[in-house]
Design a protein around this motif. Structure first.
Motif, PDB file in Angstrom:
ATOM      1  N   GLN A 198      17.896 -27.244  -4.804  1.00 55.37           N
ATOM      2  CA  GLN A 198      17.510 -27.670  -3.468  1.00 55.37           C
ATOM      3  C   GLN A 198      16.009 -27.563  -3.210  1.00 55.37           C
ATOM      4  O   GLN A 198      15.515 -28.033  -2.169  1.00 55.37           O
ATOM      5  CB  GLN A 198      18.247 -26.820  -2.414  1.00 55.37           C
ATOM      6  CG  GLN A 198      17.743 -25.387  -2.261  1.00 55.37           C
ATOM      7  CD  GLN A 198      18.303 -24.421  -3.294  1.00 55.37           C
ATOM      8  OE1 GLN A 198      18.893 -24.842  -4.293  1.00 55.37           O
ATOM      9  NE2 GLN A 198      18.130 -23.123  -3.041  1.00 55.37           N
ATOM     10  N   ASP A 199      15.238 -26.971  -4.121  1.00 53.77           N
ATOM     11  CA  ASP A 199      13.822 -26.699  -3.827  1.00 53.77           C
ATOM     12  C   ASP A 199      12.988 -27.968  -3.681  1.00 53.77           C
ATOM     13  O   ASP A 199      12.229 -28.110  -2.715  1.00 53.77           O
ATOM     14  CB  ASP A 199      13.228 -25.803  -4.919  1.00 53.77           C
ATOM     15  CG  ASP A 199      13.718 -24.367  -4.824  1.00 53.77           C
ATOM     16  OD1 ASP A 199      14.465 -24.070  -3.865  1.00 53.77           O
ATOM     17  OD2 ASP A 199      13.362 -23.550  -5.692  1.00 53.77           O
ATOM     18  N   TRP A 200      13.075 -28.882  -4.638  1.00 51.12           N
ATOM     19  CA  TRP A 200      12.268 -30.096  -4.559  1.00 51.12           C
ATOM     20  C   TRP A 200      12.624 -30.935  -3.322  1.00 51.12           C
ATOM     21  O   TRP A 200      11.711 -31.391  -2.606  1.00 51.12           O
ATOM     22  CB  TRP A 200      12.396 -30.920  -5.831  1.00 51.12           C
ATOM     23  CG  TRP A 200      11.411 -30.551  -6.906  1.00 51.12           C
ATOM     24  CD1 TRP A 200      11.679 -29.962  -8.105  1.00 51.12           C
ATOM     25  CD2 TRP A 200       9.988 -30.742  -6.867  1.00 51.12           C
ATOM     26  NE1 TRP A 200      10.531 -29.769  -8.826  1.00 51.12           N
ATOM     27  CE2 TRP A 200       9.465 -30.244  -8.085  1.00 51.12           C
ATOM     28  CE3 TRP A 200       9.109 -31.274  -5.934  1.00 51.12           C
ATOM     29  CZ2 TRP A 200       8.110 -30.271  -8.392  1.00 51.12           C
ATOM     30  CZ3 TRP A 200       7.752 -31.302  -6.227  1.00 51.12           C
ATOM     31  CH2 TRP A 200       7.257 -30.810  -7.442  1.00 51.12           C
ATOM     32  N   PRO A 201      13.897 -31.177  -3.025  1.00 50.77           N
ATOM     33  CA  PRO A 201      14.213 -31.909  -1.789  1.00 50.77           C
ATOM     34  C   PRO A 201      13.690 -31.209  -0.539  1.00 50.77           C
ATOM     35  O   PRO A 201      13.228 -31.870   0.395  1.00 50.77           O
ATOM     36  CB  PRO A 201      15.750 -31.961  -1.798  1.00 50.77           C
ATOM     37  CG  PRO A 201      16.116 -31.888  -3.239  1.00 50.77           C
ATOM     38  CD  PRO A 201      15.102 -30.970  -3.854  1.00 50.77           C
ATOM     39  N   ALA A 202      13.752 -29.880  -0.515  1.00 53.84           N
ATOM     40  CA  ALA A 202      13.251 -29.135   0.648  1.00 53.84           C
ATOM     41  C   ALA A 202      11.746 -29.312   0.798  1.00 53.84           C
ATOM     42  O   ALA A 202      11.233 -29.479   1.908  1.00 53.84           O
ATOM     43  CB  ALA A 202      13.609 -27.656   0.512  1.00 53.84           C
ATOM     44  N   TRP A 203      11.021 -29.284  -0.338  1.00 57.70           N
ATOM     45  CA  TRP A 203       9.568 -29.465  -0.234  1.00 57.70           C
ATOM     46  C   TRP A 203       9.231 -30.885   0.203  1.00 57.70           C
ATOM     47  O   TRP A 203       8.324 -31.099   1.026  1.00 57.70           O
ATOM     48  CB  TRP A 203       8.878 -29.172  -1.562  1.00 57.70           C
ATOM     49  CG  TRP A 203       7.392 -29.288  -1.423  1.00 57.70           C
ATOM     50  CD1 TRP A 203       6.523 -28.338  -0.980  1.00 57.70           C
ATOM     51  CD2 TRP A 203       6.600 -30.474  -1.660  1.00 57.70           C
ATOM     52  NE1 TRP A 203       5.244 -28.840  -0.934  1.00 57.70           N
ATOM     53  CE2 TRP A 203       5.258 -30.145  -1.349  1.00 57.70           C
ATOM     54  CE3 TRP A 203       6.900 -31.753  -2.112  1.00 57.70           C
ATOM     55  CZ2 TRP A 203       4.220 -31.068  -1.475  1.00 57.70           C
ATOM     56  CZ3 TRP A 203       5.868 -32.682  -2.228  1.00 57.70           C
ATOM     57  CH2 TRP A 203       4.542 -32.334  -1.917  1.00 57.70           C
ATOM     58  N   ALA A 204       9.932 -31.884  -0.328  1.00 59.17           N
ATOM     59  CA  ALA A 204       9.670 -33.268   0.050  1.00 59.17           C
ATOM     60  C   ALA A 204       9.854 -33.460   1.554  1.00 59.17           C
ATOM     61  O   ALA A 204       9.043 -34.135   2.213  1.00 59.17           O
ATOM     62  CB  ALA A 204      10.598 -34.209  -0.718  1.00 59.17           C
ATOM     63  N   ALA A 206       9.529 -31.112   3.850  1.00 59.52           N
ATOM     64  CA  ALA A 206       8.440 -30.414   4.522  1.00 59.52           C
ATOM     65  C   ALA A 206       7.134 -31.196   4.432  1.00 59.52           C
ATOM     66  O   ALA A 206       6.304 -31.140   5.345  1.00 59.52           O
ATOM     67  CB  ALA A 206       8.265 -29.023   3.915  1.00 59.52           C
ATOM     68  N   ALA A 207       6.940 -31.924   3.328  1.00 60.57           N
ATOM     69  CA  ALA A 207       5.710 -32.686   3.127  1.00 60.57           C
ATOM     70  C   ALA A 207       5.761 -34.057   3.770  1.00 60.57           C
ATOM     71  O   ALA A 207       4.761 -34.784   3.785  1.00 60.57           O
ATOM     72  CB  ALA A 207       5.421 -32.832   1.633  1.00 60.57           C
ATOM     73  N   GLY A 208       6.940 -34.440   4.305  1.00 58.74           N
ATOM     74  CA  GLY A 208       7.070 -35.726   4.962  1.00 58.74           C
ATOM     75  C   GLY A 208       7.040 -36.914   4.026  1.00 58.74           C
ATOM     76  O   GLY A 208       6.523 -37.974   4.375  1.00 58.74           O
ATOM     77  N   CYS A 209       7.592 -36.748   2.830  1.00 63.53           N
ATOM     78  CA  CYS A 209       7.613 -37.863   1.880  1.00 63.53           C
ATOM     79  C   CYS A 209       9.055 -38.183   1.497  1.00 63.53           C
ATOM     80  O   CYS A 209       9.967 -37.380   1.739  1.00 63.53           O
ATOM     81  CB  CYS A 209       6.786 -37.535   0.638  1.00 63.53           C
ATOM     82  SG  CYS A 209       7.549 -36.360  -0.488  1.00 63.53           S
ATOM     83  N   PRO A 210       9.298 -39.351   0.906  1.00 61.29           N
ATOM     84  CA  PRO A 210      10.661 -39.695   0.493  1.00 61.29           C
ATOM     85  C   PRO A 210      11.228 -38.651  -0.461  1.00 61.29           C
ATOM     86  O   PRO A 210      10.488 -37.920  -1.128  1.00 61.29           O
ATOM     87  CB  PRO A 210      10.479 -41.050  -0.208  1.00 61.29           C
ATOM     88  CG  PRO A 210       9.217 -41.605   0.361  1.00 61.29           C
ATOM     89  CD  PRO A 210       8.334 -40.422   0.634  1.00 61.29           C
ATOM     90  N   ALA A 211      12.549 -38.590  -0.508  1.00 62.37           N
ATOM     91  CA  ALA A 211      13.228 -37.596  -1.345  1.00 62.37           C
ATOM     92  C   ALA A 211      12.754 -37.677  -2.790  1.00 62.37           C
ATOM     93  O   ALA A 211      12.558 -38.771  -3.335  1.00 62.37           O
ATOM     94  CB  ALA A 211      14.734 -37.802  -1.268  1.00 62.37           C
TER      95      ALA A 211
END
Length: 310
Positions: A198-204, A206-211
């Motif tokens: 779940q880490d990469w989707p969570a960061w995306a 938070a960063a406001g970028c596509p999944a």
């Protein structure tokens, strides 16, 4: 060729360097040594003049060790710790108490390892035994006195004391960072993975970028994952606060400021096992004890914002 004998160097200068390297602060080193900040600064300058190399760098992140300082600090700190331990044997004949602690590798690499000489110097009668783990540890069944792990602190029958927040951000080699203009550019990169899917989707988010879908190699250790990133194998998602040496040296880059908080580091012990003086000493050294020993502490005792969310 000039002599490199230890006799050339002042023990006061080496002691000042050891303390400043441990705290990454001349002021805190001065407090530890009971001298002025100016005295510590003068001792460091004298040592740097003898070596002909800078030992510290002043960066936007604060005081950091130079490459030379990073190589020298562990040896000097260990030497003073061994000297303190040897002298302590003449002060007391008390037997050493063993304490076995399992530590998640990232926290050991980025925080604990450099501070171990200080613990040894303060507690020469405690034999500290460290084991690394990949955040999967069972305190109830394993022969451990304590464990440092990553998560939300909500473990059953466990006393969990919060240590350090660890927001995650992409980390990579500078050559890769130069190609990343916006978070969406990560979609064309190899994204290195931990066991936490779940880490990469969570960061995306938070960063406001596509999944972002991470399909790169998977690691059970963030330390190894970041080392792979240093070698140019891809982009890691890890806590910058625990890789400050690599970032300060330029071996690693943080291309984006955006971070995501998915947990923190905790010092834990099983409530089903009796604790002893060695545990109390290690706990007090690592996290302090902000209230009386009336009972086990939880995240709520530290006003931890994640406590109400669990």
């Amino acid at each position: 060729m000039p002599s490199t004998s230890l006799a050339r160097f002042s023990l006061n200068s080496l002691h000042a360097f050891a303390a400043a390297a441990r705290h990454l602060s001349f002021t805190r080193a001065a407090d530890e040594l009971c001298v002025t900040q100016a005295a510590v600064s003068q001792q460091i300058k004298a040592l740097e003049a003898q070596l002909g190399k800078p030992l510290f760098l002043r960066t936007a992140r604060g005081l950091q060790l130079s490459d030379e300082g990073t190589r020298l600090a562990p040896a000097v700190q260990q030497a003073f710790a061994q000297l303190d331990a040897a002298l302590a044997q003449f002060e007391s004949s008390a037997p050493r108490e063993r304490l076995t602690v399992a530590v998640v590798g990232t926290y050991l690499h980025g925080h604990l390892l450099a501070r171990l000489p200080d613990f040894e110097a303060r507690h020469p009668h405690i034999e500290l035994r460290l084991q690394t783990h990949n955040n999967k540890v069972d305190l109830a069944t394993e022969t451990l006195d304590a464990a440092i792990r990553f998560g939300d602190g909500a473990w059953r029958s466990v006393e969990a004391l919060p240590l350090q927040a660890a927001p995650l951000s992409p980390l990579c080699a500078p050559s890769i960072a130069a190609r990343l203009r916006a978070p969406a550019d990560l979609r064309g990169q190899v994204l290195l993975r931990s066991y936490r899917a779940q880490d990469w989707p969570a960061w995306a988010q938070a960063a406001g970028c596509p999944a972002l879908v991470a399909r790169g190699p998977q690691f059970d250790s963030s330390v190894l994952m970041v080392q792979a990133a240093v070698q140019g194998a891809g982009v890691a998602l890890a806590p910058p606060a625990l890789f400050t040496r690599e970032l300060a040296s330029g071996a690693l880059a943080q291309p984006f400021e955006a971070t995501v908080d998915v947990g923190r580091y905790w010092l834990t012990r099983s409530l089903t096992r009796e604790s002893g003086p060695a545990w109390a000493a290690f706990r007090d050294w690592l996290v302090g004890r902000p209230r009386s020993d009336a009972g086990p502490m939880s995240a709520r005792d530290f006003n931890d914002p994640t406590a109400d969310a669990r």
